[in-house]
Write an enzyme that holds these catalytic residues in place. Structure first.
Site, PDB file in Angstrom:
ATOM      1  N   TYR A 146     -63.603   2.102 -12.616  1.00 47.12           N
ATOM      2  CA  TYR A 146     -62.858   1.220 -11.712  1.00 47.12           C
ATOM      3  C   TYR A 146     -63.125   1.605 -10.255  1.00 47.12           C
ATOM      4  O   TYR A 146     -63.540   0.768  -9.456  1.00 47.12           O
ATOM      5  CB  TYR A 146     -61.371   1.334 -12.048  1.00 47.12           C
ATOM      6  CG  TYR A 146     -60.463   0.418 -11.263  1.00 47.12           C
ATOM      7  CD1 TYR A 146     -60.429  -0.953 -11.519  1.00 47.12           C
ATOM      8  CD2 TYR A 146     -59.607   0.927 -10.280  1.00 47.12           C
ATOM      9  CE1 TYR A 146     -59.568  -1.789 -10.812  1.00 47.12           C
ATOM     10  CE2 TYR A 146     -58.755   0.102  -9.583  1.00 47.12           C
ATOM     11  CZ  TYR A 146     -58.729  -1.257  -9.846  1.00 47.12           C
ATOM     12  OH  TYR A 146     -57.876  -2.081  -9.138  1.00 47.12           O
ATOM     13  N   GLU A 148     -65.430   3.558  -8.772  1.00 44.30           N
ATOM     14  CA  GLU A 148     -66.805   3.442  -8.281  1.00 44.30           C
ATOM     15  C   GLU A 148     -67.291   1.989  -8.359  1.00 44.30           C
ATOM     16  O   GLU A 148     -68.098   1.562  -7.530  1.00 44.30           O
ATOM     17  CB  GLU A 148     -67.752   4.376  -9.045  1.00 44.30           C
ATOM     18  CG  GLU A 148     -67.422   5.860  -8.889  1.00 44.30           C
ATOM     19  CD  GLU A 148     -67.685   6.415  -7.475  1.00 44.30           C
ATOM     20  OE1 GLU A 148     -68.052   5.656  -6.576  1.00 44.30           O
ATOM     21  OE2 GLU A 148     -67.492   7.635  -7.300  1.00 44.30           O
ATOM     22  N   ASN A 175     -50.665  -0.384  -4.785  1.00 45.93           N
ATOM     23  CA  ASN A 175     -49.881  -0.775  -5.982  1.00 45.93           C
ATOM     24  C   ASN A 175     -48.950  -1.962  -5.732  1.00 45.93           C
ATOM     25  O   ASN A 175     -48.028  -1.871  -4.918  1.00 45.93           O
ATOM     26  CB  ASN A 175     -49.035   0.409  -6.472  1.00 45.93           C
ATOM     27  CG  ASN A 175     -49.901   1.582  -6.876  1.00 45.93           C
ATOM     28  OD1 ASN A 175     -50.642   2.117  -6.056  1.00 45.93           O
ATOM     29  ND2 ASN A 175     -49.816   1.987  -8.124  1.00 45.93           N
ATOM     30  N   ARG A 212     -46.267   6.924  -5.136  1.00 50.53           N
ATOM     31  CA  ARG A 212     -46.961   5.660  -4.935  1.00 50.53           C
ATOM     32  C   ARG A 212     -46.139   4.829  -3.955  1.00 50.53           C
ATOM     33  O   ARG A 212     -44.944   5.063  -3.767  1.00 50.53           O
ATOM     34  CB  ARG A 212     -47.098   4.862  -6.247  1.00 50.53           C
ATOM     35  CG  ARG A 212     -48.007   5.486  -7.306  1.00 50.53           C
ATOM     36  CD  ARG A 212     -49.463   5.516  -6.902  1.00 50.53           C
ATOM     37  NE  ARG A 212     -50.332   5.979  -7.988  1.00 50.53           N
ATOM     38  CZ  ARG A 212     -50.586   7.260  -8.258  1.00 50.53           C
ATOM     39  NH1 ARG A 212     -50.025   8.214  -7.536  1.00 50.53           N
ATOM     40  NH2 ARG A 212     -51.405   7.586  -9.237  1.00 50.53           N
ATOM     41  N   PRO A 275     -54.012  10.252  -9.061  1.00 48.20           N
ATOM     42  CA  PRO A 275     -53.780  10.646  -7.661  1.00 48.20           C
ATOM     43  C   PRO A 275     -52.365  11.197  -7.444  1.00 48.20           C
ATOM     44  O   PRO A 275     -51.404  10.671  -8.003  1.00 48.20           O
ATOM     45  CB  PRO A 275     -53.987   9.334  -6.895  1.00 48.20           C
ATOM     46  CG  PRO A 275     -54.871   8.521  -7.776  1.00 48.20           C
ATOM     47  CD  PRO A 275     -54.466   8.858  -9.179  1.00 48.20           C
TER      48      PRO A 275
HETATM   49  P1  NAD Z   1     -54.752  -8.415 -13.847  1.00 45.42           P
HETATM   50  O1  NAD Z   1     -55.368  -7.557 -14.886  1.00 45.42           O
HETATM   51  O2  NAD Z   1     -53.415  -9.014 -14.138  1.00 45.42           O
HETATM   52  O3  NAD Z   1     -55.717  -9.594 -13.418  1.00 45.42           O
HETATM   53  C1  NAD Z   1     -57.113  -9.498 -13.467  1.00 45.42           C
HETATM   54  C2  NAD Z   1     -57.655 -10.838 -13.914  1.00 45.42           C
HETATM   55  O4  NAD Z   1     -59.091 -10.771 -13.950  1.00 45.42           O
HETATM   56  C3  NAD Z   1     -57.206 -11.199 -15.336  1.00 45.42           C
HETATM   57  O5  NAD Z   1     -56.798 -12.552 -15.370  1.00 45.42           O
HETATM   58  C4  NAD Z   1     -58.465 -10.977 -16.179  1.00 45.42           C
HETATM   59  O6  NAD Z   1     -58.505 -11.746 -17.352  1.00 45.42           O
HETATM   60  C5  NAD Z   1     -59.545 -11.347 -15.177  1.00 45.42           C
HETATM   61  N1  NAD Z   1     -60.842 -10.767 -15.516  1.00 45.42           N
HETATM   62  C6  NAD Z   1     -61.120  -9.470 -15.824  1.00 45.42           C
HETATM   63  N2  NAD Z   1     -62.437  -9.328 -16.078  1.00 45.42           N
HETATM   64  C7  NAD Z   1     -63.010 -10.555 -15.919  1.00 45.42           C
HETATM   65  C8  NAD Z   1     -64.323 -11.056 -16.041  1.00 45.42           C
HETATM   66  N3  NAD Z   1     -65.351 -10.260 -16.374  1.00 45.42           N
HETATM   67  N4  NAD Z   1     -64.544 -12.375 -15.821  1.00 45.42           N
HETATM   68  C9  NAD Z   1     -63.526 -13.199 -15.489  1.00 45.42           C
HETATM   69  N5  NAD Z   1     -62.243 -12.785 -15.356  1.00 45.42           N
HETATM   70  C10 NAD Z   1     -61.994 -11.476 -15.565  1.00 45.42           C
HETATM   71  O7  NAD Z   1     -54.677  -7.508 -12.518  1.00 45.42           O
HETATM   72  P2  NAD Z   1     -54.026  -7.804 -11.106  1.00 45.42           P
HETATM   73  O8  NAD Z   1     -53.037  -6.756 -10.869  1.00 45.42           O
HETATM   74  O9  NAD Z   1     -53.649  -9.236 -10.982  1.00 45.42           O
HETATM   75  O10 NAD Z   1     -55.278  -7.484 -10.148  1.00 45.42           O
HETATM   76  C11 NAD Z   1     -56.036  -8.519  -9.554  1.00 45.42           C
HETATM   77  C12 NAD Z   1     -57.097  -7.886  -8.640  1.00 45.42           C
HETATM   78  O11 NAD Z   1     -56.462  -7.102  -7.637  1.00 45.42           O
HETATM   79  C13 NAD Z   1     -58.052  -6.945  -9.373  1.00 45.42           C
HETATM   80  O12 NAD Z   1     -59.345  -7.115  -8.845  1.00 45.42           O
HETATM   81  C14 NAD Z   1     -57.536  -5.573  -9.048  1.00 45.42           C
HETATM   82  O13 NAD Z   1     -58.547  -4.602  -9.064  1.00 45.42           O
HETATM   83  C15 NAD Z   1     -56.988  -5.786  -7.645  1.00 45.42           C
HETATM   84  N6  NAD Z   1     -55.945  -4.797  -7.338  1.00 45.42           N
HETATM   85  C16 NAD Z   1     -54.695  -4.910  -7.903  1.00 45.42           C
HETATM   86  C17 NAD Z   1     -53.731  -3.945  -7.625  1.00 45.42           C
HETATM   87  C18 NAD Z   1     -52.340  -4.037  -8.188  1.00 45.42           C
HETATM   88  O14 NAD Z   1     -51.542  -3.128  -7.933  1.00 45.42           O
HETATM   89  N7  NAD Z   1     -51.949  -5.061  -8.911  1.00 45.42           N
HETATM   90  C19 NAD Z   1     -54.046  -2.869  -6.794  1.00 45.42           C
HETATM   91  C20 NAD Z   1     -55.336  -2.775  -6.275  1.00 45.42           C
HETATM   92  C21 NAD Z   1     -56.274  -3.758  -6.541  1.00 45.42           C
HETATM   93  N1  UDP Z   2     -47.029   6.532 -14.757  1.00 40.03           N
HETATM   94  C1  UDP Z   2     -45.931   7.102 -15.398  1.00 40.03           C
HETATM   95  N2  UDP Z   2     -45.486   6.510 -16.529  1.00 40.03           N
HETATM   96  C2  UDP Z   2     -46.027   5.364 -17.038  1.00 40.03           C
HETATM   97  C3  UDP Z   2     -47.131   4.787 -16.367  1.00 40.03           C
HETATM   98  C4  UDP Z   2     -47.608   5.406 -15.225  1.00 40.03           C
HETATM   99  O1  UDP Z   2     -45.393   8.127 -14.968  1.00 40.03           O
HETATM  100  O2  UDP Z   2     -45.542   4.888 -18.071  1.00 40.03           O
HETATM  101  C5  UDP Z   2     -47.508   7.166 -13.501  1.00 40.03           C
HETATM  102  C6  UDP Z   2     -49.009   7.381 -13.437  1.00 40.03           C
HETATM  103  O3  UDP Z   2     -49.375   8.617 -14.006  1.00 40.03           O
HETATM  104  C7  UDP Z   2     -49.238   7.343 -11.932  1.00 40.03           C
HETATM  105  C8  UDP Z   2     -48.177   6.376 -11.411  1.00 40.03           C
HETATM  106  O4  UDP Z   2     -47.192   6.294 -12.447  1.00 40.03           O
HETATM  107  O5  UDP Z   2     -49.018   8.618 -11.374  1.00 40.03           O
HETATM  108  C9  UDP Z   2     -48.704   4.988 -11.114  1.00 40.03           C
HETATM  109  O6  UDP Z   2     -49.427   4.567 -12.263  1.00 40.03           O
HETATM  110  P1  UDP Z   2     -50.039   3.106 -12.411  1.00 40.03           P
HETATM  111  O7  UDP Z   2     -50.835   3.093 -13.666  1.00 40.03           O
HETATM  112  O8  UDP Z   2     -48.972   2.092 -12.238  1.00 40.03           O
HETATM  113  O9  UDP Z   2     -50.986   2.923 -11.140  1.00 40.03           O
HETATM  114  P2  UDP Z   2     -52.135   3.826 -10.488  1.00 40.03           P
HETATM  115  O10 UDP Z   2     -52.141   5.186 -11.111  1.00 40.03           O
HETATM  116  O11 UDP Z   2     -53.398   3.083 -10.765  1.00 40.03           O
HETATM  117  O12 UDP Z   2     -51.761   3.887  -9.067  1.00 40.03           O
END
Ligand code: NAD
Ligand code: UDP
Length: 313
Positions: A146, A148, A175, A212, A275
Protein backbone atom coordinates in the site's frame (compact mmCIF):
# COMPACT_ATOMS: atom_id res chain seq x y z
CA UNK A 1 -27.14 22.18 -15.35
CA UNK A 2 -23.44 21.98 -14.54
CA UNK A 3 -22.04 20.46 -17.75
CA UNK A 4 -19.03 18.86 -16.08
CA UNK A 5 -18.54 15.11 -16.44
CA UNK A 6 -16.62 13.67 -13.53
CA UNK A 7 -15.13 10.19 -13.20
CA UNK A 8 -14.69 8.71 -9.72
CA UNK A 9 -12.66 5.51 -9.63
CA UNK A 10 -13.44 3.56 -6.47
CA UNK A 11 -16.80 5.35 -6.40
CA UNK A 12 -18.62 2.46 -4.70
CA UNK A 13 -16.28 2.56 -1.70
CA UNK A 14 -16.65 4.46 1.52
CA UNK A 15 -15.23 7.88 0.52
CA UNK A 16 -16.08 7.48 -3.18
CA UNK A 17 -19.78 7.04 -2.48
CA UNK A 18 -19.89 10.31 -0.50
CA UNK A 19 -18.05 12.10 -3.28
CA UNK A 20 -20.47 10.74 -5.92
CA UNK A 21 -23.44 11.98 -3.88
CA UNK A 22 -21.92 15.41 -3.25
CA UNK A 23 -21.05 15.99 -6.93
CA UNK A 24 -24.54 14.89 -8.01
CA UNK A 25 -26.00 17.55 -5.69
CA UNK A 26 -23.92 20.03 -7.69
CA UNK A 27 -25.58 18.69 -10.88
CA UNK A 28 -22.44 17.20 -12.37
CA UNK A 29 -22.58 14.07 -14.51
CA UNK A 30 -20.92 11.44 -12.35
CA UNK A 31 -19.38 8.20 -13.61
CA UNK A 32 -18.56 5.71 -10.86
CA UNK A 33 -16.00 3.09 -11.91
CA UNK A 34 -15.36 0.21 -9.50
CA UNK A 35 -14.53 -3.49 -9.41
CA UNK A 36 -16.20 -4.01 -5.98
CA UNK A 37 -13.03 -5.38 -4.35
CA UNK A 38 -14.05 -3.54 -1.17
CA UNK A 39 -16.79 -1.30 -2.59
CA UNK A 40 -20.46 -2.15 -2.16
CA UNK A 41 -23.50 -1.76 -4.34
CA UNK A 42 -25.53 -0.63 -1.28
CA UNK A 43 -23.33 2.50 -0.97
CA UNK A 44 -24.51 3.77 -4.35
CA UNK A 45 -27.88 2.06 -4.91
CA UNK A 46 -29.86 5.20 -4.02
CA UNK A 47 -27.81 7.29 -6.45
CA UNK A 48 -28.87 5.05 -9.33
CA UNK A 49 -32.21 6.93 -9.43
CA UNK A 50 -30.37 10.06 -10.58
CA UNK A 51 -30.15 10.23 -14.39
CA UNK A 52 -26.80 12.07 -14.11
CA UNK A 53 -25.25 9.01 -12.43
CA UNK A 54 -23.75 6.05 -14.23
CA UNK A 55 -21.80 3.02 -13.06
CA UNK A 56 -19.07 1.13 -14.87
CA UNK A 57 -17.88 -2.19 -13.49
CA UNK A 58 -14.17 -2.28 -14.34
CA UNK A 59 -10.72 -2.92 -12.86
CA UNK A 60 -8.47 0.16 -12.97
CA UNK A 61 -5.46 -2.06 -13.67
CA UNK A 62 -6.83 -2.23 -17.23
CA UNK A 63 -7.13 0.82 -19.49
CA UNK A 64 -10.51 2.47 -20.04
CA UNK A 65 -11.65 5.28 -22.28
CA UNK A 66 -14.52 7.74 -22.25
CA UNK A 67 -14.92 11.51 -22.10
CA UNK A 68 -14.36 13.23 -18.75
CA UNK A 69 -13.54 16.73 -17.47
CA UNK A 70 -12.23 15.67 -14.07
CA UNK A 71 -11.03 12.42 -12.52
CA UNK A 72 -10.89 11.56 -8.84
CA UNK A 73 -8.67 8.47 -8.60
CA UNK A 74 -9.78 6.70 -5.43
CA UNK A 75 -9.71 3.05 -6.49
CA UNK A 76 -7.58 1.10 -3.99
CA UNK A 77 -8.41 -0.88 -0.86
CA UNK A 78 -7.56 1.32 2.14
CA UNK A 79 -7.97 -0.88 5.21
CA UNK A 80 -4.85 -2.86 6.25
CA UNK A 81 -6.60 -6.29 6.38
CA UNK A 82 -8.10 -5.68 2.92
CA UNK A 83 -5.03 -4.23 1.21
CA UNK A 84 -2.96 -7.09 2.66
CA UNK A 85 -5.50 -9.69 1.42
CA UNK A 86 -3.99 -9.58 -2.08
CA UNK A 87 -0.91 -7.37 -1.76
CA UNK A 88 0.17 -7.80 -5.37
CA UNK A 89 -3.25 -6.68 -6.59
CA UNK A 90 -3.05 -3.68 -4.20
CA UNK A 91 0.32 -2.64 -5.63
CA UNK A 92 -0.85 -3.10 -9.22
CA UNK A 93 -4.05 -1.18 -8.51
CA UNK A 94 -2.05 1.79 -7.25
CA UNK A 95 0.49 1.83 -10.06
CA UNK A 96 -1.55 0.78 -13.11
CA UNK A 97 -4.57 2.62 -11.73
CA UNK A 98 -2.51 5.82 -11.59
CA UNK A 99 -1.14 5.28 -15.12
CA UNK A 100 -4.57 4.63 -16.59
CA UNK A 101 -6.08 7.69 -14.87
CA UNK A 102 -3.16 9.86 -16.03
CA UNK A 103 -3.42 8.62 -19.63
CA UNK A 104 -7.15 9.37 -19.68
CA UNK A 105 -6.44 12.80 -18.24
CA UNK A 106 -3.94 13.50 -21.03
CA UNK A 107 -6.42 12.40 -23.69
CA UNK A 108 -9.01 15.05 -22.67
CA UNK A 109 -6.79 17.50 -20.79
CA UNK A 110 -8.89 16.60 -17.74
CA UNK A 111 -7.85 17.47 -14.21
CA UNK A 112 -6.91 14.36 -12.22
CA UNK A 113 -6.82 14.10 -8.43
CA UNK A 114 -4.91 11.30 -6.73
CA UNK A 115 -6.19 10.00 -3.38
CA UNK A 116 -2.83 9.57 -1.72
CA UNK A 117 -2.33 8.88 1.96
CA UNK A 118 -0.60 9.75 5.21
CA UNK A 119 0.99 6.28 4.85
CA UNK A 120 3.43 8.08 2.54
CA UNK A 121 5.07 9.18 5.82
CA UNK A 122 5.29 5.58 7.13
CA UNK A 123 6.07 5.41 10.87
CA UNK A 124 6.93 9.11 11.03
CA UNK A 125 9.91 10.54 12.88
CA UNK A 126 8.65 14.10 12.34
CA UNK A 127 5.46 15.12 14.17
CA UNK A 128 3.05 16.52 13.06
CA UNK A 129 3.71 15.64 9.43
CA UNK A 130 4.13 18.49 6.88
CA UNK A 131 4.14 17.73 3.14
CA UNK A 132 7.88 18.48 3.06
CA UNK A 133 8.64 15.41 5.21
CA UNK A 134 9.95 12.53 3.04
CA UNK A 135 8.81 9.82 5.41
CA UNK A 136 10.10 6.70 7.16
CA UNK A 137 8.75 3.78 5.18
CA UNK A 138 9.66 0.08 5.10
CA UNK A 139 9.93 -1.06 1.45
CA UNK A 140 9.50 -4.78 2.21
CA UNK A 141 7.00 -5.07 5.09
CA UNK A 142 3.36 -6.09 5.12
CA UNK A 143 2.18 -2.47 4.69
CA UNK A 144 4.57 -1.81 1.80
CA UNK A 145 2.19 -2.95 -0.97
CA UNK A 146 0.00 0.00 0.00
CA UNK A 147 2.62 2.54 1.13
CA UNK A 148 5.02 2.00 -1.75
CA UNK A 149 2.17 1.65 -4.25
CA UNK A 150 0.87 5.05 -3.18
CA UNK A 151 4.38 6.55 -3.20
CA UNK A 152 4.92 5.19 -6.73
CA UNK A 153 1.59 6.68 -7.79
CA UNK A 154 2.66 10.10 -6.49
CA UNK A 155 5.91 9.76 -8.46
CA UNK A 156 3.95 8.99 -11.64
CA UNK A 157 1.63 11.94 -11.05
CA UNK A 158 4.54 14.36 -10.61
CA UNK A 159 6.43 12.95 -13.62
CA UNK A 160 3.36 13.18 -15.87
CA UNK A 161 3.00 16.78 -14.76
CA UNK A 162 6.67 17.58 -15.48
CA UNK A 163 6.81 15.63 -18.77
CA UNK A 164 3.36 16.30 -20.25
CA UNK A 165 2.00 19.21 -18.18
CA UNK A 166 -0.82 16.93 -16.99
CA UNK A 167 -3.27 18.81 -14.75
CA UNK A 168 -2.64 16.88 -11.53
CA UNK A 169 -3.72 17.28 -7.91
CA UNK A 170 -2.35 15.09 -5.11
CA UNK A 171 -4.05 14.97 -1.71
CA UNK A 172 -2.62 12.99 1.22
CA UNK A 173 -5.59 11.76 3.21
CA UNK A 174 -5.26 11.10 6.94
CA UNK A 175 -7.55 8.54 8.67
CA UNK A 176 -11.10 9.29 7.56
CA UNK A 177 -14.32 7.75 8.88
CA UNK A 178 -18.10 8.05 8.67
CA UNK A 179 -21.27 6.42 7.34
CA UNK A 180 -20.95 3.93 4.44
CA UNK A 181 -17.92 2.23 6.01
CA UNK A 182 -18.24 -1.51 5.66
CA UNK A 183 -18.89 -3.15 9.07
CA UNK A 184 -16.22 -5.69 8.02
CA UNK A 185 -13.79 -2.99 6.88
CA UNK A 186 -11.29 -3.80 9.67
CA UNK A 187 -10.19 -0.23 10.42
CA UNK A 188 -10.24 0.95 13.99
CA UNK A 189 -13.34 3.15 14.07
CA UNK A 190 -15.61 0.63 12.35
CA UNK A 191 -14.18 -2.23 14.45
CA UNK A 192 -14.68 -0.42 17.77
CA UNK A 193 -18.21 0.77 16.98
CA UNK A 194 -19.38 -2.61 15.67
CA UNK A 195 -17.82 -4.40 18.66
CA UNK A 196 -19.37 -1.93 21.12
CA UNK A 197 -22.83 -2.18 19.54
CA UNK A 198 -22.70 -5.99 19.52
CA UNK A 199 -21.38 -6.16 23.10
CA UNK A 200 -18.22 -7.90 21.88
CA UNK A 201 -14.70 -7.25 23.21
CA UNK A 202 -13.01 -4.09 21.90
CA UNK A 203 -9.76 -5.18 20.23
CA UNK A 204 -6.89 -2.85 21.14
CA UNK A 205 -3.76 -3.64 19.15
CA UNK A 206 -0.55 -3.13 21.14
CA UNK A 207 -0.69 -0.83 24.17
CA UNK A 208 -3.36 1.39 22.61
CA UNK A 209 -1.09 4.38 23.17
CA UNK A 210 -0.39 4.84 19.45
CA UNK A 211 -2.13 7.91 18.03
CA UNK A 212 -4.19 8.76 14.97
CA UNK A 213 -6.03 11.89 13.79
CA UNK A 214 -9.54 11.21 12.52
CA UNK A 215 -11.32 13.28 9.86
CA UNK A 216 -15.07 13.06 9.26
CA UNK A 217 -15.84 12.17 5.64
CA UNK A 218 -17.90 15.32 4.85
CA UNK A 219 -14.93 17.51 5.77
CA UNK A 220 -12.66 15.43 3.56
CA UNK A 221 -14.99 15.62 0.55
CA UNK A 222 -15.13 19.43 0.91
CA UNK A 223 -11.32 19.41 0.87
CA UNK A 224 -11.28 17.27 -2.32
CA UNK A 225 -13.59 19.67 -4.13
CA UNK A 226 -11.67 22.76 -3.05
CA UNK A 227 -8.39 21.17 -4.12
CA UNK A 228 -9.84 20.22 -7.52
CA UNK A 229 -10.95 23.81 -8.10
CA UNK A 230 -7.48 25.30 -7.56
CA UNK A 231 -5.49 26.66 -10.51
CA UNK A 232 -3.27 24.39 -12.62
CA UNK A 233 -0.15 25.55 -10.78
CA UNK A 234 -1.41 23.87 -7.57
CA UNK A 235 -0.39 20.24 -7.90
CA UNK A 236 0.09 19.30 -4.24
CA UNK A 237 0.80 17.14 -2.45
CA UNK A 238 -1.51 18.67 0.14
CA UNK A 239 -2.41 17.03 3.46
CA UNK A 240 -6.13 16.63 4.22
CA UNK A 241 -6.99 15.51 7.73
CA UNK A 242 -8.18 16.61 11.14
CA UNK A 243 -5.29 17.66 13.39
CA UNK A 244 -7.05 16.45 16.58
CA UNK A 245 -4.84 13.59 17.84
CA UNK A 246 -6.10 10.69 19.99
CA UNK A 247 -4.72 7.43 21.35
CA UNK A 248 -6.62 4.25 20.50
CA UNK A 249 -7.46 3.95 24.20
CA UNK A 250 -9.06 7.41 24.14
CA UNK A 251 -10.98 6.44 21.02
CA UNK A 252 -12.24 3.24 22.66
CA UNK A 253 -13.44 5.20 25.73
CA UNK A 254 -15.37 7.61 23.50
CA UNK A 255 -17.01 4.79 21.54
CA UNK A 256 -17.97 2.95 24.73
CA UNK A 257 -19.47 6.11 26.20
CA UNK A 258 -21.42 7.15 23.07
CA UNK A 259 -22.82 3.64 22.56
CA UNK A 260 -23.54 3.02 26.28
CA UNK A 261 -21.74 -0.28 25.80
CA UNK A 262 -20.44 -2.61 28.49
CA UNK A 263 -17.88 -4.20 26.13
CA UNK A 264 -14.47 -4.94 27.66
CA UNK A 265 -11.11 -3.92 26.23
CA UNK A 266 -8.86 -6.80 25.13
CA UNK A 267 -5.23 -6.28 24.14
CA UNK A 268 -3.90 -8.00 21.01
CA UNK A 269 -0.49 -7.98 19.30
CA UNK A 270 0.42 -4.81 17.43
CA UNK A 271 0.64 -5.53 13.67
CA UNK A 272 4.07 -5.19 12.03
CA UNK A 273 5.14 -1.61 11.11
CA UNK A 274 2.03 -0.05 12.71
CA UNK A 275 2.81 3.71 12.89
CA UNK A 276 3.18 4.98 16.47
CA UNK A 277 1.87 8.50 15.85
CA UNK A 278 0.12 10.44 13.14
CA UNK A 279 -1.18 14.01 12.90
CA UNK A 280 -1.44 16.21 9.82
CA UNK A 281 0.05 19.65 9.48
CA UNK A 282 -2.72 21.30 7.42
CA UNK A 283 -1.15 24.74 7.04
CA UNK A 284 -0.87 24.24 3.27
CA UNK A 285 -4.57 23.37 2.74
CA UNK A 286 -5.59 26.34 4.90
CA UNK A 287 -3.39 28.67 2.92
CA UNK A 288 -4.16 27.35 -0.58
CA UNK A 289 -7.92 26.88 -0.40
CA UNK A 290 -9.01 28.01 3.06
CA UNK A 291 -9.86 24.50 4.23
CA UNK A 292 -9.97 23.06 7.70
CA UNK A 293 -12.21 20.39 9.21
CA UNK A 294 -15.37 21.56 10.97
CA UNK A 295 -16.67 18.33 12.50
CA UNK A 296 -15.29 17.24 15.87
CA UNK A 297 -14.47 13.61 16.61
CA UNK A 298 -17.33 13.47 19.13
CA UNK A 299 -19.93 14.71 16.61
CA UNK A 300 -18.55 12.56 13.80
CA UNK A 301 -18.55 9.45 15.98
CA UNK A 302 -22.18 10.04 16.97
CA UNK A 303 -23.23 10.27 13.28
CA UNK A 304 -21.21 7.16 12.46
CA UNK A 305 -22.74 5.23 15.36
CA UNK A 306 -26.24 6.12 14.06
CA UNK A 307 -25.30 4.64 10.68
CA UNK A 308 -23.85 1.42 12.15
CA UNK A 309 -26.94 0.95 14.34
CA UNK A 310 -28.99 0.83 11.12
CA UNK A 311 -26.75 -1.56 9.20
CA UNK A 312 -25.55 -4.18 11.65
CA UNK A 313 -27.74 -7.09 12.61
P1 NAD B 1 -12.66 1.66 0.27
O1 NAD B 1 -11.96 0.36 0.36
O2 NAD B 1 -13.99 1.79 0.94
O3 NAD B 1 -12.84 2.13 -1.23
C1 NAD B 1 -11.95 1.78 -2.26
C2 NAD B 1 -12.75 1.53 -3.51
O4 NAD B 1 -11.86 1.19 -4.58
C3 NAD B 1 -13.71 0.34 -3.35
O5 NAD B 1 -14.97 0.68 -3.89
C4 NAD B 1 -13.04 -0.77 -4.17
O6 NAD B 1 -13.93 -1.74 -4.66
C5 NAD B 1 -12.38 0.04 -5.27
N1 NAD B 1 -11.27 -0.67 -5.90
C6 NAD B 1 -10.23 -1.29 -5.29
N2 NAD B 1 -9.41 -1.84 -6.21
C7 NAD B 1 -9.93 -1.54 -7.44
C8 NAD B 1 -9.56 -1.82 -8.77
N3 NAD B 1 -8.45 -2.51 -9.06
N4 NAD B 1 -10.35 -1.37 -9.78
C9 NAD B 1 -11.47 -0.67 -9.51
N5 NAD B 1 -11.89 -0.37 -8.26
C10 NAD B 1 -11.12 -0.80 -7.24
O7 NAD B 1 -11.64 2.76 0.87
P2 NAD B 1 -11.83 4.30 1.15
O8 NAD B 1 -11.57 4.51 2.57
O9 NAD B 1 -13.09 4.80 0.54
O10 NAD B 1 -10.56 4.89 0.36
C11 NAD B 1 -10.71 5.53 -0.90
C12 NAD B 1 -9.33 6.05 -1.35
O11 NAD B 1 -8.83 6.97 -0.38
C13 NAD B 1 -8.28 4.95 -1.47
O12 NAD B 1 -7.48 5.23 -2.60
C14 NAD B 1 -7.47 5.08 -0.22
O13 NAD B 1 -6.14 4.65 -0.39
C15 NAD B 1 -7.54 6.58 0.04
N6 NAD B 1 -7.33 6.87 1.46
C16 NAD B 1 -8.33 6.61 2.38
C17 NAD B 1 -8.10 6.86 3.73
C18 NAD B 1 -9.17 6.63 4.76
O14 NAD B 1 -8.89 6.84 5.95
N7 NAD B 1 -10.38 6.24 4.44
C19 NAD B 1 -6.87 7.37 4.14
C20 NAD B 1 -5.88 7.58 3.18
C21 NAD B 1 -6.13 7.34 1.84
N1 UDP C 1 -6.38 -0.82 15.71
C1 UDP C 1 -6.80 -1.33 16.93
N2 UDP C 1 -7.84 -2.20 16.93
C2 UDP C 1 -8.52 -2.55 15.80
C3 UDP C 1 -8.10 -2.01 14.57
C4 UDP C 1 -7.01 -1.15 14.56
O1 UDP C 1 -6.23 -1.03 17.99
O2 UDP C 1 -9.47 -3.33 15.90
C5 UDP C 1 -5.25 0.15 15.70
C6 UDP C 1 -4.18 -0.14 14.67
O3 UDP C 1 -3.20 -1.03 15.18
C7 UDP C 1 -3.63 1.26 14.43
C8 UDP C 1 -4.83 2.18 14.63
O4 UDP C 1 -5.78 1.40 15.37
O5 UDP C 1 -2.64 1.56 15.39
C9 UDP C 1 -5.46 2.65 13.34
O6 UDP C 1 -5.68 1.49 12.55
P1 UDP C 1 -6.45 1.54 11.15
O7 UDP C 1 -6.35 0.18 10.56
O8 UDP C 1 -7.79 2.14 11.34
O9 UDP C 1 -5.65 2.60 10.27
P2 UDP C 1 -4.10 2.80 9.93
O10 UDP C 1 -3.26 1.91 10.80
O11 UDP C 1 -3.98 2.43 8.49
O12 UDP C 1 -3.86 4.22 10.23
Amino acid sequence: MNEKTILITGGAGFIGSHLCRRLLTENCRVICLDNYFTGRECNISELRKNSLFSIISHDVELPYSFYTDEIYNLACPASPPHYQRNPIATFKTSIFGALNALNLSNKWNAKVLQASTSEIYGDPLVHPQPETYWGHVNATGIRSCYDEGKRGAETLFMDYHRQFNTRIKIVRIFNTYGPNMNPDDGRVISNFIVQALKGEDITIYGSGKQTRSFCYVDDLVEGFIRMMSTSNSVTGPVNLGNPGEFTMLELAEKVLSFTNSKSKLVFMPLPQDDPKQRKPDITKAKHLFDWQPKISLDDGLKETIKYFKKVIK
